[in-house]
Design an enzyme around this catalytic site. Structure first.
Site, PDB file in Angstrom:
ATOM      1  N   SER A 176     -11.140  -2.112   2.124  1.00  0.00           N
ATOM      2  CA  SER A 176     -10.554  -2.409   3.435  1.00  0.00           C
ATOM      3  C   SER A 176     -10.194  -1.107   4.130  1.00  0.00           C
ATOM      4  CB  SER A 176      -9.302  -3.273   3.275  1.00  0.00           C
ATOM      5  OG  SER A 176      -9.626  -4.526   2.696  1.00  0.00           O
ATOM      6  N   GLU A 196      -5.972   2.296   5.896  1.00  0.00           N
ATOM      7  CA  GLU A 196      -5.636   2.209   4.479  1.00  0.00           C
ATOM      8  C   GLU A 196      -6.333   3.339   3.734  1.00  0.00           C
ATOM      9  OE1 GLU A 196      -6.529  -1.093   1.055  1.00  0.00           O
ATOM     10  OE2 GLU A 196      -5.500  -1.778   2.869  1.00  0.00           O
ATOM     11  N   ARG A 212       0.815  -1.219   0.000  1.00  0.00           N
ATOM     12  CA  ARG A 212       0.000   0.000   0.000  1.00  0.00           C
ATOM     13  C   ARG A 212       0.850   1.270   0.000  1.00  0.00           C
ATOM     14  NH1 ARG A 212      -2.211  -3.802  -1.247  1.00  0.00           N
ATOM     15  NH2 ARG A 212      -4.157  -4.681  -0.449  1.00  0.00           N
TER      16      ARG A 212
END
Length: 301
Positions: A227, A297, A177
């Site tokens: 998410s 995230e 990420r």
């Protein structure tokens, strides 16, 4: 003359679609957020460069928006110029038999279908991720044991100063990420992706299988940003949240999904404040009960 008025006036001259007081809930997958003061949508690369150049002249640091699938925008909105990478940035071309050049505004879904049509494998994991190529490269999007890092060759970019460049291979710093584009002034314009020849029937079967798994396990029927938390080392955010008894926990119209605890959803006309309060509550509870600090995230704007 205020800068917003300046931006509104110059936008037409550089062939940008320009809007004032734009509801960000129309541009984010959470379907929340206040208004953006000014939104510019460049029609092509040239108008993007000119928009960034004008922002620099006015000493404005713009906010770059893609498909808004990983953002939580404040209910107060964005008191700034938003440059939306959308229409005009969705072209896909073949460089050779297995290499694709894709513009940053192209959706991952469309890219995956294009690869399928060409009988190319390597992008099946991305089928169903609701974002753009630019966003996927920015955060090294991944799922089901795949990630953009596995197929990315390079990215072309332009800086807020209007300088063009290319990052290749390890220069992109693709990790979980994260990429070299995060927290930088490099705006992704296009990506070069290297795939492999495959069996079209098998590629389609895998794509359909992953889509079915998403529908079965993820609350895609509600607005969310995917998410909510990054995967903590050696564990899973959803499991930690569930183990803390937070399945279905609600604040206002926001809820920890009963279908998948890793998702916070807009269940019933939630505000961004509802979602943020629930994020903070979940993070505090998990830290207190497990000692694990969850990292979002989702990008908070």
């Amino acid at each position: 003359m205020e800068y917003s008025e300046c931006m509104f006036n110059f936008g037409e001259g550089i062939e940008c679609e320009i809007k004032k007081d734009v509801p960000m809930k129309m541009y984010t997958s959470f379907k929340t957020g206040g208004n953006a003061e000014i939104m510019l949508t460049p029609k092509d690369e040239k108008s993007l460069y000119e928009a960034l150049k004008k922002c620099k002249e006015l000493e404005i640091k713009p906010f770059i928006l893609g498909n808004g699938t990983n953002l939580l925008v404040s209910d107060r909105g964005i008191d700034n110029v938003v440059i939306h990478i959308g229409k005009g940035f969705d072209e896909i071309t073949m460089v050779d038999e297995t290499t694709i050049r894709c513009m940053a505004g192209c959706s991952l879904m469309r890219l995956c279908r294009f690869a399928l049509e060409k009988g190319l494998t390597g992008l099946e994991f991305a089928y169903g991720i609701p974002g753009t190529v630019g966003g996927a490269m920015y955060m090294n999007a991944g799922a089901y044991d795949g990630e953009m890092k596995n197929v990315a060759v390079s990215c072309d970019y332009v800086t807020f100063d209007g300088e063009k460049g290319t990052l290749t291979g390890e220069e992109m710093e693709l990790s979980y990420r994260h990429s070299a584009f995060c927290d930088s002034d490099k705006v992704i314009v296009s990506a070069l992706l290297k795939l492999e020849k495959g069996n079209r029937t098998e590629i389609e079967r895998k794509m359909n299988d992953l889509m079915s798994r998403r529908k079965d396990k993820q609350p895609i029927e509600y607005p969310s940003a995917g998410s909510t938390f990054k995967r903590p080392p050696g564990n899973f955010a959803g499991k930690l949240i569930e183990d803390c008894g937070l399945r279905g926990k609600s604040i206002g119209g926001a809820q920890v999904s009963e279908k998948h605890c890793g998702f916070i959803i807009n269940k019933n006309n939630a505000t961004s404040s509802d979602i943020l309060d629930l994020i903070d509550f979940v993070r505090d509870e998990v830290l207190e009960k497990t000692g694990v600090m969850l990292e979002t995230e989702v990008k908070l704007v």
